[in-house]
Write a protein that holds these residues in place. Sequence first.
Motif, PDB file in Angstrom:
ATOM      1  N   LEU A 173       2.938  45.600  12.879  1.00 30.08           N
ATOM      2  CA  LEU A 173       2.448  45.842  14.228  1.00 30.08           C
ATOM      3  C   LEU A 173       2.585  47.309  14.614  1.00 30.08           C
ATOM      4  CD1 LEU A 173       1.288  44.366  16.669  1.00 30.08           C
ATOM      5  CD2 LEU A 173       3.603  43.948  17.439  1.00 30.08           C
ATOM      6  N   GLY A 225       4.458  35.979  13.532  1.00 32.32           N
ATOM      7  CA  GLY A 225       3.455  36.749  14.260  1.00 32.32           C
ATOM      8  C   GLY A 225       3.505  36.488  15.750  1.00 32.32           C
ATOM      9  N   VAL A 226       3.683  35.237  16.123  1.00 26.80           N
ATOM     10  CA  VAL A 226       3.785  34.894  17.537  1.00 26.80           C
ATOM     11  C   VAL A 226       5.040  35.518  18.149  1.00 26.80           C
ATOM     12  CG1 VAL A 226       4.093  32.964  19.143  1.00 26.80           C
ATOM     13  CG2 VAL A 226       2.457  32.773  17.278  1.00 26.80           C
ATOM     14  N   SER A 282      -5.047  41.390  19.542  1.00 21.44           N
ATOM     15  CA  SER A 282      -4.888  40.232  20.406  1.00 21.44           C
ATOM     16  C   SER A 282      -5.692  39.074  19.843  1.00 21.44           C
ATOM     17  CB  SER A 282      -5.347  40.561  21.827  1.00 21.44           C
ATOM     18  OG  SER A 282      -6.705  40.927  21.813  1.00 21.44           O
ATOM     19  N   LYS A 294       4.610  39.334  18.550  1.00 20.23           N
ATOM     20  CA  LYS A 294       3.754  39.675  19.689  1.00 20.23           C
ATOM     21  C   LYS A 294       4.512  39.565  21.006  1.00 20.23           C
ATOM     22  CE  LYS A 294      -0.059  40.239  20.320  1.00 20.23           C
ATOM     23  NZ  LYS A 294      -0.768  41.456  20.709  1.00 20.23           N
ATOM     24  N   LEU A 351      -1.464  38.917  11.411  1.00 21.24           N
ATOM     25  CA  LEU A 351      -0.355  39.855  11.532  1.00 21.24           C
ATOM     26  C   LEU A 351       0.942  39.253  11.007  1.00 21.24           C
ATOM     27  CD1 LEU A 351       1.070  42.392  12.954  1.00 21.24           C
ATOM     28  CD2 LEU A 351       1.401  40.791  14.839  1.00 21.24           C
ATOM     29  N   THR A 370      -3.151  37.434  15.553  1.00 21.20           N
ATOM     30  CA  THR A 370      -1.708  37.221  15.580  1.00 21.20           C
ATOM     31  C   THR A 370      -1.250  36.491  14.330  1.00 21.20           C
ATOM     32  OG1 THR A 370      -1.718  37.161  17.985  1.00 21.20           O
ATOM     33  CG2 THR A 370       0.185  36.207  16.891  1.00 21.20           C
ATOM     34  N   GLU A 383      -1.997  46.804  20.231  1.00 21.39           N
ATOM     35  CA  GLU A 383      -1.769  45.739  19.278  1.00 21.39           C
ATOM     36  C   GLU A 383      -2.946  44.772  19.272  1.00 21.39           C
ATOM     37  OE1 GLU A 383       0.690  46.787  21.346  1.00 21.39           O
ATOM     38  OE2 GLU A 383       1.747  47.826  19.755  1.00 21.39           O
ATOM     39  N   PRO A 425       4.758  43.539  23.074  1.00 21.18           N
ATOM     40  CA  PRO A 425       3.420  43.509  23.676  1.00 21.18           C
ATOM     41  C   PRO A 425       2.937  44.926  23.938  1.00 21.18           C
ATOM     42  CG  PRO A 425       5.058  43.035  25.337  1.00 21.18           C
ATOM     43  CD  PRO A 425       5.789  43.160  24.008  1.00 21.18           C
TER      44      PRO A 425
END
Length: 86
Positions: A73, A14-15, A28, A18, A36, A33, A26, A22
């Motif tokens: 995402l 997830g990180v 935040s 992201k 996700l 995250t 999406e 970006p």
Amino acid sequence: MGILWIIIIGFVAGVIAKFLMPGDNEPSGFIMTTILGIVGAFVATFLGQSLGWYSAEQGAGLIGAVVGAIIVLLIYGFIAGRRRTA
């Protein structure tokens, strides 16, 4: 132990997702995250097992989980974008 591994890999995925995608639509925040990435890891595991890439006891790896998180995402971006315009 398999579910715990999917959650850990999902968080990292997830990180990474992201950072790769970006944008304004999406989610935040740390918790979103993480969710996700976990959902992406489960999606990648399900798709991989359905397509025969993984056996029943295997989970998706980091790359598969990142791809799954990017898919989630994109879907989230389409849904959130439509909701804002309507």
